[in-house]
Design a protein around this motif. Sequence first.
Motif, short mmCIF file in Angstrom:
data_model
loop_
_atom_site.label_atom_id
_atom_site.label_comp_id
_atom_site.label_asym_id
_atom_site.label_seq_id
_atom_site.Cartn_x
_atom_site.Cartn_y
_atom_site.Cartn_z
N HIS A 37 -60.96 -30.39 -39.04
CA HIS A 37 -60.00 -31.45 -39.36
C HIS A 37 -58.59 -31.20 -38.81
O HIS A 37 -57.61 -31.67 -39.40
CB HIS A 37 -59.92 -31.62 -40.88
N THR A 38 -58.47 -30.47 -37.69
CA THR A 38 -57.16 -30.31 -37.05
C THR A 38 -57.29 -30.50 -35.55
O THR A 38 -58.39 -30.47 -35.00
CB THR A 38 -56.55 -28.92 -37.32
N ASN A 40 -57.84 -31.93 -32.09
CA ASN A 40 -58.68 -33.05 -31.65
C ASN A 40 -59.89 -33.26 -32.55
O ASN A 40 -60.63 -34.23 -32.38
CB ASN A 40 -59.14 -32.81 -30.20
N LYS A 42 -61.42 -34.42 -35.80
CA LYS A 42 -61.10 -35.28 -36.94
C LYS A 42 -62.40 -35.79 -37.54
O LYS A 42 -62.70 -36.99 -37.53
CB LYS A 42 -60.20 -36.45 -36.52
N SER A 47 -57.69 -35.93 -40.50
CA SER A 47 -56.91 -34.84 -39.92
C SER A 47 -56.01 -34.27 -40.99
O SER A 47 -55.38 -35.03 -41.74
CB SER A 47 -56.07 -35.31 -38.74
N SER A 49 -53.70 -31.88 -40.01
CA SER A 49 -52.72 -31.14 -39.22
C SER A 49 -51.33 -31.21 -39.85
O SER A 49 -50.56 -30.26 -39.75
CB SER A 49 -52.66 -31.70 -37.79
N GLN A 53 -50.71 -36.89 -42.05
CA GLN A 53 -52.07 -37.21 -41.63
C GLN A 53 -53.06 -37.04 -42.78
O GLN A 53 -54.00 -37.82 -42.92
CB GLN A 53 -52.45 -36.34 -40.43
N SER A 58 -59.16 -40.75 -44.65
CA SER A 58 -60.26 -40.71 -43.69
C SER A 58 -60.91 -42.09 -43.62
O SER A 58 -60.42 -43.06 -44.22
CB SER A 58 -61.29 -39.68 -44.14
#
Length: 783
Positions: A37-38, A40, A42, A47, A49, A53, A58
Amino acid sequence: MKGSLFAILTLVCSARAEVDFVHDVLPILRIHCAECHTGNQKKGGLSISTRGQLLEGSEFGEVVAPGKAQNSLMIKLLRSQDEDEWMPPKGPRLSQKEIMILERWIDEGLAWPNEVQIGALSWEPPLSLREVSLPPVYQGREHPIDRILDADLMKRNARLPELVDDRSFIRRATLDVIGLLPTPSELDSFLKDQNPKKRIQLIEKLLSKDISYADHWLSMWNDLLRNDYTGTGFITGGRKQITSWLYDALRDNKPYDQFVRELIAPGPESEGFINGIQWRGDVNSSQTRAVQFSQNISQVFLGINMKCASCHDSFIDRWKLDEAYGLAAIFSDEPLELHRCDKPTGVMAQAKWIFPEIGEIDPHAPKDERLSQLASLMTHEKNGRFVRTLVNRYWARLMGRGIVHPVDAMDTKPWNEDLLEVLAVQFQRDGYDLKKLISWMMTSKAYQSKSELFKEEPSETYQYHGPLAKRMSAEQFLDAIWQVAEVSPAKTDAKVDRRKRSRFPNKEDMLEERPNLAHWIWHQGETGRKSQLRKKFVLERQPDRAVMMATCDNAFVMKINGATVASSQDWTSPVYLEITNALRQGENLIEVEAEMFGGSAGLIAEFVFKNQGEQSSLVTDSSWEARPPNGAWSTALELNKYGEKPWGQVFNNDLLQRALLEPEPPVRAALVKNDFLMRSLGRPPRDQVITSRPDNLTTLQAIDLANGAELAGHLSKAANALAERFKRQEDFLDWIYLYSLSRLPNQREIDILSNFASKKDDQQNLEDLLWVILMKPEFQIVR
């Protein structure tokens, strides 16, 4: 009582500390969540990050509900017993302790420092500056700042912000440049001026006021360079001020690259910054002077957080432990061993610069030479980070929010890269001239537009729609009170030279050659701790200029016509002060409350009045009246002539001469020690670098502004000083509104406040009126 105390202590001892995101939460997310989940990755559209986000959720909707852990999908999936839905789907599951940490973190509001990003950085700031191709001119707005921002607004189909009206502009500009309110006469002149270039002319006029400019910007640089007049380290000698050097550098508009070189490779007047604080006793390895040096120069001049990297490789960016220690070794007087989490590693640090692309430090050179090399590398023309950091700080000061936010996270992608680059290139092209930078920003339509007022801190998805409204600083708030009522303190704590430099006194302006005829005086009768002395006298007209010098063994407070003008607790340092505005035509009254701490006591003072070149004076002698505590008034007792023992020569006639001919401006809040009110309003203790002060109103501030003793004292003094004006001036309400808010009161305000105007002899009534105005958001917010 004992039972209640026991209950309180039990509650305090059982209370859990708030979850620390970096040390408690971040490791859990990195180990269990970051792979999917960080960057690229997802999975499920999620994400993590950044906080923003994570809050976006989601493809299944909201993932966390701040303040409601049990309603958060994240916690449900972490606790699920269904292998088709539990998280993480592979690898070890989270322990009960780890899940409870995440639950507490969510319940406490999902705290997450803005500068922290999980996973690889998606944007790395370039080292060198680049030239920007400007977009076309739109609607005649030719300023490069406007061309860039207008193009961005049009791209988003957003409207250009409207220009602010003249009343708001002069108030904003005056507070931003010199930290003061425009006077009613300045406001009137500006509003009547029909010159289309009057805004540009106002900006240049404000920037030319070198003393007021330095008074105002000193606060920001004191915060940045952790310079103060009292506090940690000063008692033990473990800290040194740079006040005189810093004030002169601002007043002289020293080029910023030279300014920084003199801080990094300093002389005796500027060495206090890199020397930091020698803390008492043993401290952890990240608080030694050498490591403080690494942290401070990185944060202030590069917007880089080396504090995390001073303990271990940073969790929040790319900086490593050996890089933090490499900078520290440049400063260190002795070999420096790396400590990881306060434990020695056996590895010795080598002095090195963090951007070797533009040069290196010779680790074998003497310390002074290493610092000189670092000063050159820091200010190198190819070090674009150095320039961007400064222009971003000034943009944040003038526009309410940095182009990179927060301003200490310069590894964060700016919301407009071209704008930051254009500012930095222009600043470098202008020879690192700070005043030119301010002028260049303020002459844009972007600065002169109506401001936005957000109910809460903008998110990381912030987009520009205009400047943001700003709260007055603690110093601006106090300066405004002192300015309107003319009740500034008599003396500064900052050792600075605020005399005008326009001319040397002409011989014909000098004080008349004559002996000082003042006597030390006191009351007749038994000595008490506090006594009172007074003198009534008549002036045929208000003098063109009037000054005084006075001292009392040991302490005194002096009022003239009911307004406090001077005070001191050190008889060896007399007060030299201009008192022109405190006097009036006709009868005047000087009142002194004097205090002795033991031993001999006495007051001595001289007042010099100048009218059309002619001088007269008033001195302390037997024409004064005096009385002991609870006693009766009687003729003052002459103790000694000036110059006789035990006191001797205490006055400096040259200082009185300067006060008469070239008086210093009124004392500003930036030049006095911190107090409870300023601390409550956000002025920091400055034992750490502070790059931005909190904008939000705290509970403590609300209490202090509602009924705090410090503010009450300021209001009482101001009301006392304004009482005479209140009695004489029929349009007092209009005047106080024009001075405080740059506008006249509206009809509803007149209806509500007309009751105040009808009670001109009630000082408490006047205090209440001042409080009503000062508490208006319109007063405290710079829009």
